[in-house]
Scaffold this active site. Sequence first.
Site, mmCIF file in Angstrom:
data_model
loop_
_atom_site.group_PDB
_atom_site.id
_atom_site.type_symbol
_atom_site.label_atom_id
_atom_site.label_comp_id
_atom_site.label_asym_id
_atom_site.label_seq_id
_atom_site.Cartn_x
_atom_site.Cartn_y
_atom_site.Cartn_z
ATOM 1 N N GLU A 66 96.739 17.970 -6.498
ATOM 2 C CA GLU A 66 97.804 19.051 -6.428
ATOM 3 C C GLU A 66 98.522 19.006 -7.920
ATOM 4 O OE1 GLU A 66 99.828 17.439 -3.006
ATOM 5 O OE2 GLU A 66 97.962 17.792 -1.903
ATOM 6 N N GLU A 73 95.662 16.498 1.645
ATOM 7 C CA GLU A 73 95.277 15.164 1.059
ATOM 8 C C GLU A 73 93.733 14.680 1.741
ATOM 9 O OE1 GLU A 73 98.155 16.120 1.814
ATOM 10 O OE2 GLU A 73 99.234 15.911 -0.197
ATOM 11 N N GLN A 111 99.180 13.050 -4.938
ATOM 12 C CA GLN A 111 100.257 13.265 -5.618
ATOM 13 C C GLN A 111 101.166 12.087 -5.585
ATOM 14 O OE1 GLN A 111 103.160 16.865 -5.281
ATOM 15 N NE2 GLN A 111 101.654 17.272 -7.189
ATOM 16 N N ASP A 131 103.090 8.040 -0.809
ATOM 17 C CA ASP A 131 103.324 8.272 0.486
ATOM 18 C C ASP A 131 102.596 9.390 1.333
ATOM 19 O OD1 ASP A 131 106.811 7.388 0.744
ATOM 20 O OD2 ASP A 131 105.782 7.908 -1.386
ATOM 21 N N TYR A 132 101.852 10.356 0.363
ATOM 22 C CA TYR A 132 100.973 11.296 1.159
ATOM 23 C C TYR A 132 99.798 10.687 1.355
ATOM 24 C CZ TYR A 132 105.082 13.872 -1.180
ATOM 25 O OH TYR A 132 106.230 14.160 -1.414
ATOM 26 N N HIS A 156 109.574 9.432 -0.774
ATOM 27 C CA HIS A 156 109.235 9.629 -2.005
ATOM 28 C C HIS A 156 109.262 8.371 -2.674
ATOM 29 C CE1 HIS A 156 109.982 13.712 -0.975
ATOM 30 N NE2 HIS A 156 109.145 14.109 -2.031
#
Length: 803
Positions: A498, A529, A551, A554-555, A596
């Site tokens: 992304e 993801e 990115q 956490d994702y 984040h």
Amino acid sequence: MDQNLKSAGEKFNKDEILADYRLANLSRSLSVIGRREVLTGKAKFGIFGDGKEIIQIALAKQFRNGDWRSGYYRDQTWMMAMGLYNSVEFFHQLYGNTDRDINPGSAGRVFNNHFSVPNINPDGTWRDLTKQKNSSSDISPTAGQMPRLLGLAYASKLFRQNKELHQFSTLSMQGNEVAFGSIGDASTSEGHFWETINAAGVLQVPMALSVYDDGYGISVPKKYQTTKGSISDILKGFEDEPGKPGYLLMKGKGWDYPGLIRLYEEGIEICRRDHKPVVFHIEDVTQPLGHSTSGSHERYKSEERLKWEVESDPIKKMREWILSEGIAAAEELDSLSAEAEAEAKESRKKGWEMFQNPIKIERDALVKIINDRSCRCVEQVKEAAVEDINEDLKKVLSPIRKDNFMAARKILRNVCDTCAKADNLKEELQGWLKRNYQDAGKSYNTNLYNEMSTSVLKVRPVPPEYSENAPEIPGRQILRDNYDRLFSKYPLLVTFGEDLGHIGGVNQSLEGLQKKFGELRITDTGIREATILGQGIGLALRGMRPIAEIQYLDYLMYAIQILSDDLATTHYRTAGRMIAPLIISTRGHRLEGIWHSGSPMSMLINSVRGVYVCTPRDMTRAAGFYNTLLEGSDPAIVIEPLNGYRLKEKLPDNLGEFKIALGIAEILAEGTDLTLVTYGSTVRIAQEAAGQLAAHGISVELIDVQTLVPFDINMIILNSLKKTGRILFLDEDVPGGTTAYMMQEVIERHGGWQFLDSAPKTLTGKEHRPAYTTDGDYFSKPNAEDIFDAVYNMMKEAVPQKY
Ligand SMILES: Cc1ncc(C[n+]2csc(CCOP(=O)(O)OP(=O)(O)O)c2C)c(N)n1
Ligand SMILES: [Mg+2]
């Protein structure tokens, strides 16, 4: 008779039709016998392809060398029709035969009917993937095959559209390969299905997906799975429209032999030629033996449905069609099905013998040792126990290795300790156990990581070199300039994620590179993801060198299932026959806010064993890891420290060339009082604390572990502990997370407990997620003052008179 079937008779070759009919019958007989083998206790679990035979025979006709499959546990007939699976192998899988030469798909490591075809030779070099029919390795989680399927199809697009890749003629025939997928109707309820469908439509890749619609997901009918009860109805919005590329949607019936052959011929031709994704919705599919050996479908299917399934059985329907077309007489068909059944029975016998013989040989050798060496002396009680265990072992009708090992280990405890003969028995038993454990270890405990010469652990490290007046530049530029070299050096390298294309990444570490190397190599993706990961896995299986970017750390949660179930097990579950050297690049540890700033490292390291985990403290280290990883063939995650993009680092001269070894901890400051162990972003805070402690007369030895997996191969931390006698493990993960892992490695595995003068301690983030703002961070994660106090208190406890 259906009009479609009627007119088809003339078009087909009789021999081929009869061979297909025989194969369908063989596959069905295998399913029936396979189920019986489980129900009578010879095999542990079974899941079969009954009811899906004709679809798969038609499908296989379009599958060419170079093509790829990503399917699921119903595909036995498909694999047989392609010549990749035979009736004896069917039983090797069912019994869990661990001989990788005769059970090549999984060597007994996964359930039956989970397939794979090696993409590498035993020495780790790539096979000629254009000269074989390829199957990625199946996994059991429903729809888990979908993200990888996207990547397998996407590779064809890159191999076709990027002319620089046409030279790699053993990986691809300029992208003319189709990636075939299969999925059950109920599994289309999963998010992975929809994410993949959307992504493949956006990317316009040659993905040909068959949905076998048998109306159920185990016991749950379609009305609870699919809006309007029809996957093709609800996929309509994805269909091609003039000027709006989308999907080709095609429908067929699971019993319609000639119709299915035409359907696949037509659909695959378009898919291959135009790189158009296709979904084949195959309806009227049956499941005559029920879902698996774990239950029976009479419990949940109505009388009426069961009756319909008998009437719509695809083999029965094919037989009716052959007869009505006058292709063959009933007697001919009867003899073909009898022949198929006989082959299935014979294969069962063969497969069973091949499974049992080595185990019986192992048992006989054990029994012989016991018989020859037992002392039969005064230690009556023990001797009787040995005899009992031995007799019980001999009586086991269908032994498995566990029986042999349990007996040997129990006998060992009961060997008498009074006479010389018993010494012999003990020694021989220990020898037997050692030899056979080594052998069992090869069957079950190898190939988690690449053990070949292509292992990334064998890459020679090259230190960064600096000119005398090397400038200091922001960390992101070091990454960018390093990437620039890498994209020039490795034509198969691509990166996607992304925001990393047009704008060069949220932290600009790829700034300007899309313009230089093109959109096919540095590519923006949708926010998805799980399929970014799958896209990477598929590309890596096909010999490309993908870096998939997530990115923020956490994702990665969105992709953890694919990472853990698929990527991390690929090499292990194929007993070392497949590699997927995907590099995942992400960034994390520090910023602000609950989603984040996470550092869920223990979530990662504990669910992705099989994938290396690199935690660089700065961007020079991060670049060094990418350089190393691209020289090897292992999957790995690199977590760039989020707060380091703007910080200045010295610019190395040998960008693209310097390589940081994995698993080698680095001593950043020498000290004598206490060893402080950490990684990633916390290194900088630990450095600050070490400075404050020095001012108070405490000398800290600071160690950056650099990679969590592998962990400190040379036991550098242990050596430090020998000197200091005190140790503190520090990070931003939760209590009991990665610090506990590091502590176990050093204190238990490396034997550090022997050198402790104080209790070993950990200092971690709080149990909750980190709160927003700088203050949120200060009170949620360890800071320099926390580290100072933790170390100071340890010293005070140890030497109270001094502190
Ligand atoms: C993620 C996940 N959830 C649940 C299961 C258990 N499970 C295995 S197969 C299955 C039903 C799948 O049905 P469908 O996709 O229609 O395929 P079919 O077996 O009918 O061919 C379920 C729920 C699983 N393997 N993975
Ligand atoms: Mg189903």
